[in-house]
Each structure stands twice: as C-alpha cells, then as structure tokens.
Design an enzyme around this catalytic site. Structure first.
Site, PDB file in Angstrom:
ATOM      1  N   ASP A   1       0.822  -1.208   0.000  1.00  0.00           N
ATOM      2  CA  ASP A   1       0.000   0.000   0.000  1.00  0.00           C
ATOM      3  C   ASP A   1       0.853   1.253   0.000  1.00  0.00           C
ATOM      4  O   ASP A   1       2.054   1.219  -0.149  1.00  0.00           O
ATOM      5  CB  ASP A   1      -1.046  -0.018   1.122  1.00  0.00           C
TER       6      ASP A   1
ATOM      7  N   LYS B   1      -4.304   2.955   0.066  1.00  0.00           N
ATOM      8  CA  LYS B   1      -4.725   3.180   1.426  1.00  0.00           C
ATOM      9  C   LYS B   1      -4.317   4.563   1.830  1.00  0.00           C
ATOM     10  O   LYS B   1      -3.167   4.855   2.066  1.00  0.00           O
ATOM     11  CB  LYS B   1      -4.161   2.175   2.419  1.00  0.00           C
TER      12      LYS B   1
ATOM     13  N   MET C   1      -2.518   9.083  12.320  1.00  0.00           N
ATOM     14  CA  MET C   1      -3.721   9.430  11.551  1.00  0.00           C
ATOM     15  C   MET C   1      -4.485  10.577  12.205  1.00  0.00           C
ATOM     16  O   MET C   1      -5.713  10.599  12.205  1.00  0.00           O
ATOM     17  CB  MET C   1      -4.663   8.203  11.453  1.00  0.00           C
TER      18      MET C   1
END
Ligand code: SAH
Length: 483
Positions: free
Chosen positions: A36, A58, A183
């Site tokens: 990814d 992703k 994140m």
C-alpha cells in the site's frame, strides 16, 4: 519458501533501509507482493522479478481496495499455493489492520507469519531528534489513533464509528507522559482541545513529523494551545505523527537528520536510469531528496560483429582505451558471451578515463596502466605515455556513438592505428516533462545535475531551449567535467 502462506511484513516507516532482515528476505522470495501507499515503492525493487505486484492503496479517505477485498485477495492467492508478502507500512500490527488480515487467514485455514516492523510511531519522532522516552522527561509513551472513522466503517460486524467512540479522552489525556497520535492531522483540533479539557497543560510541547525517515521529512514544533493554528498556517498535511509531551524539547539538541548539509533540497538527477541510483544515494546520504529525470538511455549496439572480432584478438592491441563505465560493462558482458574472461586482455595495456571507469575495471580484476589526471580528451592525449613507442601498433577504443574524434586524431599523428568501435549509443530519454516543468516553475527543485554533455543537450531538447534556460536559472546547476 513454503507455499500457500501469507506473510504480514512490516515495511518500516519509509526509509527503505528500515525494513527488517527477515522482511527483506521474504520480500525477495514471495510469489505475490501486496502493498500500500505507506510502504516505500523503492522496496518493491527488492521483490523477485517474476513476483506479481498488487497495489491496494490506502489513504484514509480513498481506499483503492476495501479491507474485505484485501483479505479475500490474500486468502485466495495463498489457497492458490502462492507465497504472499503483505507489505505494510511501519509495523503490521500497529493500526495496520494486520490483525484483521491475520484473522481472515485463520478463518480460511491459511497459514501466516508476522514479521514486525519499525513503527513510524517511534521512528518518525526519532528521525526528528525526539526520543519517545527519556530518563528525565518521560517514563512512558502511548500510541493512539487520531481518527478511526474510515477504518471502522467498512468492517461489517462493527457499527460505523464504534471504534471512534471507544476513545475515552479522560484516560487518553493521561495515558502516558508522551502521547503519539497516528492518523491525527485532520482531527488535530479535536485532539488538542480534548487533551487540554482533560488537564494537559496548554504549554505542553507538540511536534508533528511528516513523512518521517524520508528525505522529504518535515517537522513542526509548537504547543498544545497553538499547534492547530500553526499547522493551518503552514499548510501542514498528513501523513504525520503527532508527538505530545516534554520530550519534544529534546529536538533542539538532538536534531540530527533534517539538518544535514543538503536537507530540504530537492536535486534533479538527469543521468540514465541505470546510473542514477548511485548519485541519488549519495545525495540522499547528505540529506537531499533526489528527483530522477533520466535524459539518456544507454542502448548497446545490436550488431556486435566488429566488437567480437576485436575481442577475439584482444591480446594483439598495444592499448585498450576505456572512456566510460558503459564501455567497460559492455565489453565485460561481451567477453562473457564469447566464453572469455579478463585473461583475454593478456599483455594489452589499459587506459581508463575517469575514476568511475577505473573502478569498473577494478571490479573486473583489471588495474589500468594509465589514468589521465583529468577526464577530458585533451588531457588523455597530452599525458598519454610515450605514444611514439607504439607507432605502427593499434589502440582499441570501444566507445559511444558520437564520441569526439579528438583522441583518435591526435594519437594517429604518432603513426598509431586507432580502432574505434561504436559499441553503444546514448539515446534521448525523457520522463514526464509537464510534471518536471511544474516542479521547476514552482521552485520545488533547487539543484539540477548533469553528468555528461549529452544529458545537457537532451534536457534542453526535452524542455525547449528558452524554457530550459529560464527554468535552469532558478536553480543551482551542477555538472561533472569541463565538456
Ligand atoms: N502500521 C503503521 C501505521 C499505519 S496507520 C506504522 O506502524 O507506522 C497510518 C498512519 O501512520 C499515518 O496516518 C501517519 O500518522 C503514520 N505514519 C506512517 N508512516 C509515517 C511516516 N513516514 N511519517 C509520519 N507518519 C507516518
């Protein structure tokens, strides 16, 4: 390597050198590599040539493939008898959803192995000069998701957002001395507010480390109360690690990675793709970000009759003159194809122009008898050892199409027979010109490097003379050799 097995491999945080030995081993052997966005593309070069490579994307909002599809893909390939390397950014079990992929394997009766990786949660701060613990400042750290919504929503057995609701801010705020959010850039406002609301001081130092461990790493340092605005002003975006805690102060003294001589500089490398890597590596070791834009491609001559004949009686020449690494490598490969080796040179003396050419000969076990003090044709002639002694004998010069005739002209004056054979051609090559021009226009390239005159010519041709000149003036231009 046992077939029909899934390997959940941590690719490390970005720097391709930070994959584990075991991870690299599996990557090199696997039949299928599923990767990814956060796994460095450079790692794919370590995969076997025949491996099937599957990008599953992703990026929090736009998944190239949903998690259920990824799980199915891994299981299907393994059931087909393939060894599957599932290459995941950082550590596969730190917010990588590696747990779910392992569960899917178990449920399908597929064997799996987990290869832990260097997680960005620790490595990105480390590359910013921030240790996550320190005897005087922090005795614990916690790794927390800054945003789980997308991740939770496509898991069918969990209601949307349930993972997010699990976050208990009263606990998180005091979970550890150092808090590491992954994140979290998009929800930075919420994170900082909740932490202050639950008692973390507004003065607590905060750092964001973007693209940690890569040459393009950027770090922003602020405090809990001010960081949100600072990030907005700077236009700082994901992916980044958010570090909250006193350890952030250590960056001032421990900064080591993003203050190297060429840190923050983007350097254009115009050499042929086959040769760009070495220069790029050196630039990156000094902190630069190398941007490869090959302007030439080396094409060996299709017809090797003349070269083969010359190699067949190599021992009869007085000298062989090598003026490029390409020439050395092509001759080496041709000798091998003819069933010969370095002994074919016999008593021939060898001249090498340029240190890289000399090194390429060393790699074949050959030590040149003559290396001019400078890699220019004029010097080759001027310093050539006793050319009058070889009048009537021959010099072999395997070279590129279009090489200047200066050396052969001058040495012929001594009665030497000069046998030049065009063994390869450097043909123009150009990548995405529009993308490069946009980068140059925006001032995103700081240095342009040229390692030969043909790279200059082709660069100018690819961009158009006027535009090339105007854009090059915005940069430092660096070149090898007076020509
Ligand atoms: N398994 C990974 C984390 C995956 S979650 C690991 O162990 O590192 C994705 C988040 O990781 C990103 O949103 C970002 O917060 C963080 N991340 C991954 N690579 C990063 C890098 N090179 N620099 C900064 N943050 C990174």
């Amino acid at each position: 390597m046992p077939a029909g097995r899934v390997y959940l491999v941590g690719a490390g945080p970005g720097d391709p050198g930070l994959i584990t030995v075991r991870g690299a081993e599996i990557l090199a052997l696997a039949d299928v590599v599923v990767y990814d966005r956060l796994a460095n593309a450079a790692l794919l070069e370590r995969a076997s040539k025949s491996a099937e490579r599957i990008y599953v994307g992703k990026q929090s909002a736009c998944h190239a493939m949903g998690q259920a599809d990824i799980n199915r893909l891994l299981v299907d390939r393994a059931l087909d008898g393939k060894s599957v390397c599932r290459l995941k950014g950082g550590d596969p079990f730190v917010f990588g959803r590696g747990g779910e992929e392992a569960e899917a394997c178990r449920a399908a009766g597929v064997e799996f192995e987990v290869v832990p990786g260097v997680t960005s949660a620790i490595a990105a701060p480390a590359y910013a000069g921030i240790p996550v613990t320190h005897r005087d400042l922090a005795s614990s750290f916690a790794v927390i998701t800054g945003h789980e919504r997308e991740d939770a929503s496509d898991r069918s057995d969990l209601p949307t957002g349930s993972a997010e609701q699990r976050r208990d801010w009263a606990t998180i705020a005091h979970a550890a001395d150092t808090l590491l959010f992954l994140m979290g850039v998009e929800s930075l406002a919420e994170i900082t507010e909740r932490l202050m609301e639950h008692g973390r001081s507004p003065d607590t130092p905060v750092a964001l480390v973007r693209w940690g461990t890569l040459p393009r790493q950027e770090t922003l340092v602020s405090t809990l109360s001010e960081v949100e605005e600072a990030v907005r002003t700077a236009g700082f975006t994901a992916p980044a690690i958010i570090v909250v805690g006193e350890v952030v102060r250590l960056r001032e003294t421990l900064r080591w990675f993003d203050n190297r001589p060429l840190s923050g500089k983007r350097v254009l490398v115009t050499r042929a793709r086959s040769q760009a890597g070495k220069l790029s590596e050196l630039l990156e070791a000094a902190g630069a970000q190398a941007v490869e834009f090959p302007t030439i491609r080396v094409v060996p001559a299709a017809d090797t009759t003349q070269l083969d004949a010359a190699l067949g009686h190599l021992g009869l020449y007085a000298w062989v003159l090598f003026t490029s690494v390409n020439a050395v490598e092509i001759v080496r490969d041709r000798l091998a194809s003819l069933g010969l080796d370095a002994r074919a040179f016999g008593p021939v003396r060898i001249a090498a122009v340029g240190p890289a050419t000399e090194q390429a000969l060393h790699a074949m076990g050959l030590k040149p008898d003559y290396v001019p003090s400078e890699a220019v044709a004029e010097k080759v002639v001027e310093e050539f050892p006793a050319p009058w002694d070889i009048a009537g004998r021959a010099i072999l010069h395997p070279r590129a199409v279009g090489t200047r005739p200066l050396i052969s002209d001058r040495l012929s004056e001594y009665g030497v027979q000069f046998e030049s054979i065009d063994i390869y051609e450097s043909v123009p090559d150009a990548g995405d010109v529009d993308e490069l021009v946009a980068d140059l226009e925006a001032g995103h390239i700081h240095v342009i490097t040229f390692a030969s005159s043909s790279t200059v010519r082709n660069f100018v041709e690819a961009l158009g003379a006027e535009r090339a000149k105007r854009l090059a003036e915005k940069c430092v231009v660096a070149c090898i050799g007076p020509v």
